[in-house]
Each structure stands twice: as C-alpha cells, then as structure tokens.
Design a protein around this motif. Structure first.
Motif, PDB file in Angstrom:
ATOM      1  N   UNK A  77       0.851  -1.204   0.000  1.00  0.00           N
ATOM      2  CA  UNK A  77       0.000   0.000   0.000  1.00  0.00           C
ATOM      3  C   UNK A  77       0.880   1.245   0.000  1.00  0.00           C
ATOM      4  N   UNK A  78       1.916   1.250   0.847  1.00  0.00           N
ATOM      5  CA  UNK A  78       2.782   2.429   0.955  1.00  0.00           C
ATOM      6  C   UNK A  78       3.609   2.613  -0.320  1.00  0.00           C
ATOM      7  N   UNK A  79       4.156   1.514  -0.838  1.00  0.00           N
ATOM      8  CA  UNK A  79       5.077   1.631  -1.975  1.00  0.00           C
ATOM      9  C   UNK A  79       4.363   1.905  -3.299  1.00  0.00           C
ATOM     10  N   UNK A  80       3.094   1.449  -3.401  1.00  0.00           N
ATOM     11  CA  UNK A  80       2.364   1.684  -4.658  1.00  0.00           C
ATOM     12  C   UNK A  80       1.534   2.959  -4.591  1.00  0.00           C
ATOM     13  N   UNK A  81       1.245   3.426  -3.375  1.00  0.00           N
ATOM     14  CA  UNK A  81       0.374   4.592  -3.233  1.00  0.00           C
ATOM     15  C   UNK A  81      -1.101   4.223  -3.287  1.00  0.00           C
ATOM     16  N   UNK A  82      -1.429   2.923  -3.411  1.00  0.00           N
ATOM     17  CA  UNK A  82      -2.833   2.488  -3.387  1.00  0.00           C
ATOM     18  C   UNK A  82      -3.244   2.307  -1.927  1.00  0.00           C
ATOM     19  N   UNK A  83      -3.700   3.389  -1.295  1.00  0.00           N
ATOM     20  CA  UNK A  83      -3.938   3.358   0.151  1.00  0.00           C
ATOM     21  C   UNK A  83      -4.981   2.315   0.536  1.00  0.00           C
ATOM     22  N   UNK A  84      -6.002   2.098  -0.304  1.00  0.00           N
ATOM     23  CA  UNK A  84      -7.098   1.171   0.015  1.00  0.00           C
ATOM     24  C   UNK A  84      -6.618  -0.254   0.230  1.00  0.00           C
ATOM     25  N   UNK A  85      -5.434  -0.583  -0.296  1.00  0.00           N
ATOM     26  CA  UNK A  85      -4.944  -1.958  -0.146  1.00  0.00           C
ATOM     27  C   UNK A  85      -4.778  -2.326   1.320  1.00  0.00           C
ATOM     28  N   UNK A  94       9.542  -7.481  -2.106  1.00  0.00           N
ATOM     29  CA  UNK A  94       8.407  -6.561  -1.985  1.00  0.00           C
ATOM     30  C   UNK A  94       8.605  -5.286  -2.815  1.00  0.00           C
ATOM     31  N   UNK A  95       9.803  -4.701  -2.711  1.00  0.00           N
ATOM     32  CA  UNK A  95      10.054  -3.447  -3.430  1.00  0.00           C
ATOM     33  C   UNK A  95       9.937  -3.669  -4.935  1.00  0.00           C
TER      34      UNK A  95
END
Ligand SMILES: Cc1ncc(COP(=O)(O)O)c(C=O)c1O
Length: 335
Positions: free
Chosen positions: A272-280, A324-325
């Motif tokens: 969520x943090x690394x992709x910016x997709x907060x909803x994840x 993960x990264x």
C-alpha cells in the motif's frame, strides 16, 4: 508450521491404526474444533458436526444438505465470489441470486430483506476471498437481526480465520451472528490456519435449538458423505486434534499463525505504501485485489513475472519479503 511438524512426529511414533474413521470422522477433532470456533459451550451445545474432505468438502456436503431439506431454496451469494462457490451450489442443484459485495454490506442486507423464509445467505466469515473484506462487528449484528427477521439461514464459510485481525477477532463476527439466529450452517477449512492444504482437513457444523433436527441433519450429512467418499481422510484431523488437545502445542500453533498473519499484514501495508494504493491496507487475509484491469494484470505477468488473476487478485503469501520493493515497482509500472 513447527506445531504441525511436532504433532506429525508424535503421531508417527504412536503409529495410529489405519482403521476406517467412519463417515462422521474424528469425534475429538470435531469437539476441539467446535470449542475453538465457537468459544462458547452454549453454542457448541447447539452444534452438530462431521469431519469433511477439507473446506470444499464441507461446502459441498452442506450445500447438498440444504438442497435435500429445501429444494425450493435460493442461495444469496455476494459477487465477486470465491471462484468455487457458484460451482458447488450449482452441483448441489441450488438456485443462486447474486448481490454485490460492498464494505457497508448494503446490497447483502437488501438481498436478505427481499428473501423468503428458508432461503440461505452464503457468506465468508472473514478475509473475503477475493475482496479482502472483513465485516465489522456492528455489521454482523445488523445482519443477524435481518436474517432472524426474514427466516434466512446463514451459511458461513470459514477459511481464513487467524489471518485477518487475529484468531478470535476473525471468528468473533460469526460467533455473534450464531448467538442471534435460530438456524445456521458452518463450513470450516483447516487448509490455511494449519497449512494442511494437501491433507484435506475440515468440518461442517449444523446449528439449531432442536436436538432432534440437529441429529437428523448430522445423519443426513453422514449419508451424503457415505455416498460420496465414504469416510474422510484421517491424518490432517489427527494433527489438528493433537495440537488442540495439548495446551502447550496450541500456544505454539497460535503464535505461528499470528506470525503468518503479521507477515501478510506487513506485506500488504508495504505494498500500500510503496504503490500509493492506500485502500490496499484495508484488505485482510491471504489475497490482495489490486485496482488493476485485466490488461495491466497481463502485463504484470508477462513483463514483470508477477502472477495474479485478471481480476487483480494476487496471493500475498507467495511474495518473499525481499521481493516486496520489486513487486511494488512492477505494479506501479503497469498501473
Ligand atoms: C473462501 C474459501 N472457502 C473455501 C476454500 C476451500 O479450501 P480447502 O478445500 O482447501 O479447505 C477456499 C480455498 O481457497 C476459499 O478461498
């Protein structure tokens, strides 16, 4: 899991008999599972169970039971659904009516309000596959009231307990619901919580106040099992029995399950943090549904070697922390 390995070594040393276990399976396994799942002697007293061929076997047996006892029933099913739910219901000859799975449960509640007495709501107990939704306690309470009001029978599929917010937290919604409805059926998978995928470990419970009807239902489940596969496999249930009847081993298993849960949570929050997709970060369980279309999912697979379904669902458990990264960068690249 170390607790599972320890239980297996003990079983190997004791070399248990290979005699048939009977269509209802291992009674001690069923008692310990009932105590673990329901955590309330009054609920366990209202439950009759049989051991099954994993969660899928439990779903199929219960679907057959519901079809046999109410051929005109409709099963309300949320979409997107676990891919095998529609197939299992259809194989048992049950009619389904679909509604959308949403975080507020509004479509599900509307479907229950429009249902007929004796209809069934098939729902997942936590960590919904594939949306990752776990219903909050207040929604479980509203649902229980709606089900009881309309005479709709809940059919709870418990496959991912322990992998969402914690073992008891993941089971709490179902426990609240079961206290408030007159009749219910519960399908349980031992595949994820004990990592016993290939051992086909699970059970099916029927809950109700009338002891006679409960026993009739259990006999019917045994008859369906007998005509399908005769008896469930012994080994996985014996492992779970060994763990749940030894308090020290139970503590070890719970700790291992908790660390699996935390690993999944860390991967989810990291993505969520690394992709910016907060909803994840709001999703729960073993899977994660990415907000990607089928073309992006194809590109994720062919250009970056990250495998997922066209619907966007990926298996978190399959991501090594060290990658993960890289996985997050691949998701960003195709989004
Ligand atoms: C929601 C759900 N229910 C039931 C199952 C059945 O699991 P098993 O038959 O392996 O115990 C699965 C497996 O993926 C699942 O995702």
């Amino acid at each position: 899991m170390d607790a599972v390995r320890t239980a297996e070594l003990r079983l190997a040393r004791r070399s248990p008999s290979k005699a048939y276990v009977g269509p209802a399976g291992n009674e001690r396994f069923l008692e310990t599972m009932s105590a673990l799942l329901f955590a309330d002697a009054r609920l366990s007293a209202r439950a009759a169970g049989v051991q099954t061929v994993a969660g899928t076997g439990a779903l199929r047996l219960l679907a057959e039971l519901l079809a046999a006892t109410g051929p005109d029933r409709t099963v309300l099913l949320g979409t997107p659904a676990y891919v095998n739910h529609p197939a299992i219901l259809a194989a048992a000859g049950l009619r389904t009516e679909l509604h959308r799975v949403t975080p507020d449960g509004s479509a599900m509640l509307a479907a229950v309000d429009a249902a007929r007495p004796g209809d069934v709501l098939l729902l997942q107990g936590c960590c919904h596959n594939p949306t990752g939704l776990s219903m909050p306690p207040a929604l479980w309470d509203r649902l229980a009231a709606a089900l009881a009001r309309r005479g709709v029978v809940p059919f709870v599929d418990q496959a991912y307990f322990g992998l969402g917010d914690g073992l008891d937290e993941d089971l709490e919604g179902m426990r609240r619901l079961l206290r408030d409805v007159p009749d219910a059926v519960v399908a349980v998978s031992g595949s994820k919580a004990w990592g016993l995928y290939s051992e086909r470990t699970g059970c099916a419970f029927v809950l109700g106040d009338d002891a006679g009807r409960r026993e009739q239902a259990r006999t019917l489940l045994e008859n369906i099992a007998r005509a399908s596969y005769s008896q469930p496999p012994a080994h996985g249930a014996a492992i779970v029995e060994e763990i749940l009847t030894d308090p020290a081993l139970t503590v070890r298993w719970r700790a291992e399950l908790e660390s699996m849960r935390q690993r999944l949570g860390g991967l989810r929050d990291g993505l969520a943090a690394l992709t910016g997709f907060a909803g994840l970060g709001d999703q729960r369980g073993m899977f994660l549904t990415l907000p990607l279309d089928p073309a992006a999912m194809r590109s994720l697979r062919s250009d970056h070697g990250v495998y997922g379904l066209p619907s966007g669902r990926i298996n978190l458990a399959g991501i090594p922390s060290s990658r993960l990264t890289g996985v997050a960068a691949a998701i960003r690249a195709v989004a």
